[in-house]
Design an enzyme around this catalytic site. Structure first.
Site, PDB file in Angstrom:
ATOM      1  N   HIS A 266      -9.889   8.157   9.094  1.00 56.04           N
ATOM      2  CA  HIS A 266     -10.155   9.701   9.397  1.00 56.04           C
ATOM      3  C   HIS A 266     -10.696   9.562  10.891  1.00 56.04           C
ATOM      4  CE1 HIS A 266     -10.796  13.808   9.063  1.00 56.04           C
ATOM      5  NE2 HIS A 266     -12.373  13.789   8.478  1.00 56.04           N
ATOM      6  N   HIS A 305       0.191  10.286   8.902  1.00 59.78           N
ATOM      7  CA  HIS A 305      -0.688  10.963   8.482  1.00 59.78           C
ATOM      8  C   HIS A 305      -0.665  11.725   7.137  1.00 59.78           C
ATOM      9  CE1 HIS A 305      -3.123  14.798   9.088  1.00 59.78           C
ATOM     10  NE2 HIS A 305      -3.841  14.218  10.020  1.00 59.78           N
ATOM     11  N   ASP A 363      -4.625  10.815  17.425  1.00 58.89           N
ATOM     12  CA  ASP A 363      -5.400   9.853  17.781  1.00 58.89           C
ATOM     13  C   ASP A 363      -4.892   8.710  18.471  1.00 58.89           C
ATOM     14  OD1 ASP A 363      -7.723  11.414  16.882  1.00 58.89           O
ATOM     15  OD2 ASP A 363      -7.450  10.778  14.877  1.00 58.89           O
TER      16      ASP A 363
HETATM   17  N1  ACO Z   1       1.396   1.637   9.681  1.00 58.45           N
HETATM   18  C1  ACO Z   1       2.002   0.966   8.788  1.00 58.45           C
HETATM   19  N2  ACO Z   1       2.562   1.420   7.761  1.00 58.45           N
HETATM   20  C2  ACO Z   1       1.957   2.581   7.306  1.00 58.45           C
HETATM   21  C3  ACO Z   1       0.984   3.306   8.211  1.00 58.45           C
HETATM   22  C4  ACO Z   1       0.748   2.615   9.298  1.00 58.45           C
HETATM   23  N3  ACO Z   1      -0.077   3.336   9.999  1.00 58.45           N
HETATM   24  N4  ACO Z   1       0.899   4.452   7.485  1.00 58.45           N
HETATM   25  C5  ACO Z   1       1.377   4.502   6.236  1.00 58.45           C
HETATM   26  N5  ACO Z   1       2.136   3.280   6.061  1.00 58.45           N
HETATM   27  C6  ACO Z   1       3.194   2.995   5.207  1.00 58.45           C
HETATM   28  C7  ACO Z   1       2.328   2.673   3.925  1.00 58.45           C
HETATM   29  O1  ACO Z   1       2.312   1.124   3.899  1.00 58.45           O
HETATM   30  C8  ACO Z   1       3.429   3.093   2.659  1.00 58.45           C
HETATM   31  O2  ACO Z   1       4.404   2.235   2.688  1.00 58.45           O
HETATM   32  P1  ACO Z   1       5.355   1.806   1.335  1.00 58.45           P
HETATM   33  O3  ACO Z   1       5.857   3.302   1.083  1.00 58.45           O
HETATM   34  O4  ACO Z   1       6.260   0.750   1.580  1.00 58.45           O
HETATM   35  O5  ACO Z   1       4.124   1.314   0.332  1.00 58.45           O
HETATM   36  C9  ACO Z   1       3.824   4.400   3.284  1.00 58.45           C
HETATM   37  O6  ACO Z   1       4.031   4.192   4.743  1.00 58.45           O
HETATM   38  C10 ACO Z   1       3.047   5.682   2.938  1.00 58.45           C
HETATM   39  O7  ACO Z   1       1.754   5.421   2.920  1.00 58.45           O
HETATM   40  P2  ACO Z   1       0.421   6.127   2.354  1.00 58.45           P
HETATM   41  O8  ACO Z   1      -0.676   5.300   2.540  1.00 58.45           O
HETATM   42  O9  ACO Z   1       0.796   6.467   1.140  1.00 58.45           O
HETATM   43  O10 ACO Z   1       0.386   7.279   3.342  1.00 58.45           O
HETATM   44  P3  ACO Z   1      -0.797   8.286   3.248  1.00 58.45           P
HETATM   45  O11 ACO Z   1      -0.245   9.795   3.687  1.00 58.45           O
HETATM   46  O12 ACO Z   1      -1.496   8.189   2.102  1.00 58.45           O
HETATM   47  O13 ACO Z   1      -1.680   7.934   4.548  1.00 58.45           O
HETATM   48  C11 ACO Z   1      -2.760   7.654   6.509  1.00 58.45           C
HETATM   49  C12 ACO Z   1      -2.263   8.333   5.688  1.00 58.45           C
HETATM   50  C13 ACO Z   1      -4.105   7.246   5.822  1.00 58.45           C
HETATM   51  C14 ACO Z   1      -3.486   8.461   7.869  1.00 58.45           C
HETATM   52  C15 ACO Z   1      -2.208   6.368   6.821  1.00 58.45           C
HETATM   53  O14 ACO Z   1      -1.036   6.694   7.606  1.00 58.45           O
HETATM   54  C16 ACO Z   1      -2.825   5.329   7.758  1.00 58.45           C
HETATM   55  O15 ACO Z   1      -3.492   4.605   7.300  1.00 58.45           O
HETATM   56  N6  ACO Z   1      -2.707   5.591   9.272  1.00 58.45           N
HETATM   57  C17 ACO Z   1      -3.420   4.641  10.012  1.00 58.45           C
HETATM   58  C18 ACO Z   1      -4.713   5.091  10.465  1.00 58.45           C
HETATM   59  C19 ACO Z   1      -4.845   6.276  11.217  1.00 58.45           C
HETATM   60  O16 ACO Z   1      -4.094   6.448  12.229  1.00 58.45           O
HETATM   61  N7  ACO Z   1      -5.400   7.701  10.634  1.00 58.45           N
HETATM   62  C20 ACO Z   1      -5.590   8.780  11.609  1.00 58.45           C
HETATM   63  C21 ACO Z   1      -5.192  10.008  10.652  1.00 58.45           C
HETATM   64  S1  ACO Z   1      -5.390  11.125  11.651  1.00 58.45           S
HETATM   65  C22 ACO Z   1      -7.005  11.901  11.643  1.00 58.45           C
HETATM   66  O17 ACO Z   1      -7.836  11.856  10.840  1.00 58.45           O
HETATM   67  C23 ACO Z   1      -7.267  13.006  12.634  1.00 58.45           C
END
Ligand code: ACO
Length: 429
Positions: A266, A305, A363
């Site tokens: 987050h 996201h 971010d």
């Molecule tokens: N890097 C690499 N792969 C990713 C990333 C990432 N940052 N984010 C998602 N994926 C991949 C997952 O491995 C998954 O792959 P698969 O389908 O082969 O299994 C797919 O994309 C979907 O991922 P989910 O986890 O289902 O996506 P979700 O929408 O639940 O996650 C999240 C969102 C938590 C923000 C995620 O993208 C993440 O961890 N990002 C990095 C952390 C980050 O930047 N957070 C900031 C959010 S913005 C804020 O809070 C203001």
């Protein structure tokens, strides 16, 4: 909300129930499932991926279209043409202030920028190397102990003064947190400055020297605050609402929001971006690092996201600001920034990211801007908390004013042991 449309749910035992379909001003319709309890059933929706937990008139997001509106105004317009305090007024009161309201609001916030002198002593209880978010959770929560005269949450005047106190004092506490761990003396707020200038002054000035804020950098921080001011029912805001639904005071609720914001998925993401860049260390290692991301050994922080499956509109604004700040400070050749831009370009072209609709989020760039402004990595989430305080307070206020307010109480799908009898110690295996 008119309930003209109906969804009918039929169970495998033949029972059925009609559920009203509700429409908001914008966004998808929702099915009002409250009547489900008549069947003795609940819905199962871990992480609330398909659940609207409340109705709200504050912020609208369309993640597929990449749109974010505060009270109907697109974020790009607010970032370009407004300022943070005006956005605060908008979020809190629902409309942009007129000229007189704007002056009055600034005056009211300014009156509350100092903290009780006794509050400064709380800092001494923390280790100097404590994470600033740990200090924020504690000290903002401690504000609850100072305003017994105005903690009646059912009194609108009390709610207003609490909102103003939080908005005015959280930056002061944030700056004190920074000064505490760097060992410099606390700087009292200077009310001739704007809200954002004041935050920079309290963080970067010392009693020994004159401090003149750089308008371009002030504008960059102002944008960061505007872009992060609210984001509807995210984890920290939902935490504030849930805590507040029990009748807890606003200082305690905001403190719970700060705790939820701290997590790397987050608000901790921009800090995680910088840590990741420091770990990669050099542009020559970027390709290797990306291989590890695609092999799912770790995630590319600052990408992806939960809601935006298109470019985060805040990221677009922040990207521009990022380039402006790097230019202003002549940092275009800084190795960390070069590496960030290299990563961004690779990821934007890579099939892995395109397929999964993973774009840089706000971010990714805000971390780079904050670093360029001279704000240390472990303060990034604190700045986010300063920005989000108005969102938390506005959402809390909306919830308390809602005639449908009840204590929040999610249900569960129980998967534990069925009923069994207690076993005496000597009979246990
Ligand atoms: N890097 C690499 N792969 C990713 C990333 C990432 N940052 N984010 C998602 N994926 C991949 C997952 O491995 C998954 O792959 P698969 O389908 O082969 O299994 C797919 O994309 C979907 O991922 P989910 O986890 O289902 O996506 P979700 O929408 O639940 O996650 C999240 C969102 C938590 C923000 C995620 O993208 C993440 O961890 N990002 C990095 C952390 C980050 O930047 N957070 C900031 C959010 S913005 C804020 O809070 C203001």
């Amino acid at each position: 909300m008119e309930n003209k449309r109906i969804a009918t749910l039929t169970l495998d035992d033949g029972r059925s129930i009609e559920l009203p379909i509700l429409s908001g001003t914008l966004g998808p319709d929702v099915i009002d499932i409250r009547a489900l309890s008549k069947l003795g059933m609940f819905t199962y929706d871990p992480a609330f991926l398909s659940t609207a937990s409340c109705s709200s008139s504050i912020t609208f997001i369309d993640g597929d279209a990449g749109q974010l509106y505060y009270r109907g105004y697109p974020i790009e317009q607010l970032a370009e043409r407004s300022n943070f305090l005006e956005v605060c007024y908008l979020l809190l009161h629902g409309e942009l202030p007129n000229a007189a309201q704007k002056v009055e609001f600034k005056g009211k916030v300014t009156q509350h920028t100092m903290v009780h002198d006794q509050l400064a002593r709380f800092f001494n209880g923390f280790r100097r190397d404590a994470h600033p978010m740990a200090v924020m959770v504690g000290v903002v929560g401690a504000l609850s102990a100072f305003y017994h005269d105005s903690l009646d949450i059912n009194n609108p005047a009390h709610r207003e003064i609490s909102a103003l106190r939080l908005l005015a004092k959280v930056p002061t506490i944030a700056a004190m947190t920074y000064k505490y761990y760097t060992g410099f003396p606390f700087m009292y707020p200077k009310n001739s400055f704007s809200y954002v200038e004041n935050l920079m002054y309290m963080m970067f000035a010392t009693p020994a020297e004159e401090y003149v804020p750089n308008p371009k950098l002030v504008r960059a921080l102002e944008r960061i605050l505007i872009l992060h001011a609210d984001h509807e029912q995210n984890a920290s805001t939902s935490t504030v609402r849930l805590a507040g639904s029990s009748g807890a005071n606003p200082f305690a609720c905001v403190s719970s929001g700060i705790a939820a914001l701290w997590g790397p998925a987050h608000g901790g993401a921009n800090e995680a971006v910088l840590k990741m860049l420091e770990e990669i260390g050099d542009v020559s290692r970027v390709a290797d690092f990306m291989k590890g991301v695609k092999d799912k050994k770790y995630r590319l922080m600052g990408f992806g996201h939960r809601v935006y499956k298109n470019m985060d509109p805040r990221a677009k604004v922040m990207r521009e600001t990022c380039y402006e700040v790097l230019q202003e400070l002549k940092l275009e050749n800084d190795p960390i920034f070069k590496m960030a831009l290299e990563l961004e370009q690779i990821a934007l072209r890579d099939e892995y990211f395109i397929e999964r609709k993973l774009y840089p989020n706000v971010d990714f760039y805000s971390g780079i801007v904050l670093r360029a402004l001279g704000i240390p990595t472990n303060m990034f989430t604190v700045i986010f908390a300063v920005a989000r305080t108005i969102g938390w307070v506005s959402q809390w206020n909306e919830m308390i004013s809602d005639s449908e307010r009840k204590i929040g109480r999610p249900r569960q799908l129980y998967q534990g042991a069925a009923k069994r009898d207690y076993v005496a110690l000597e009979q246990r295996k």
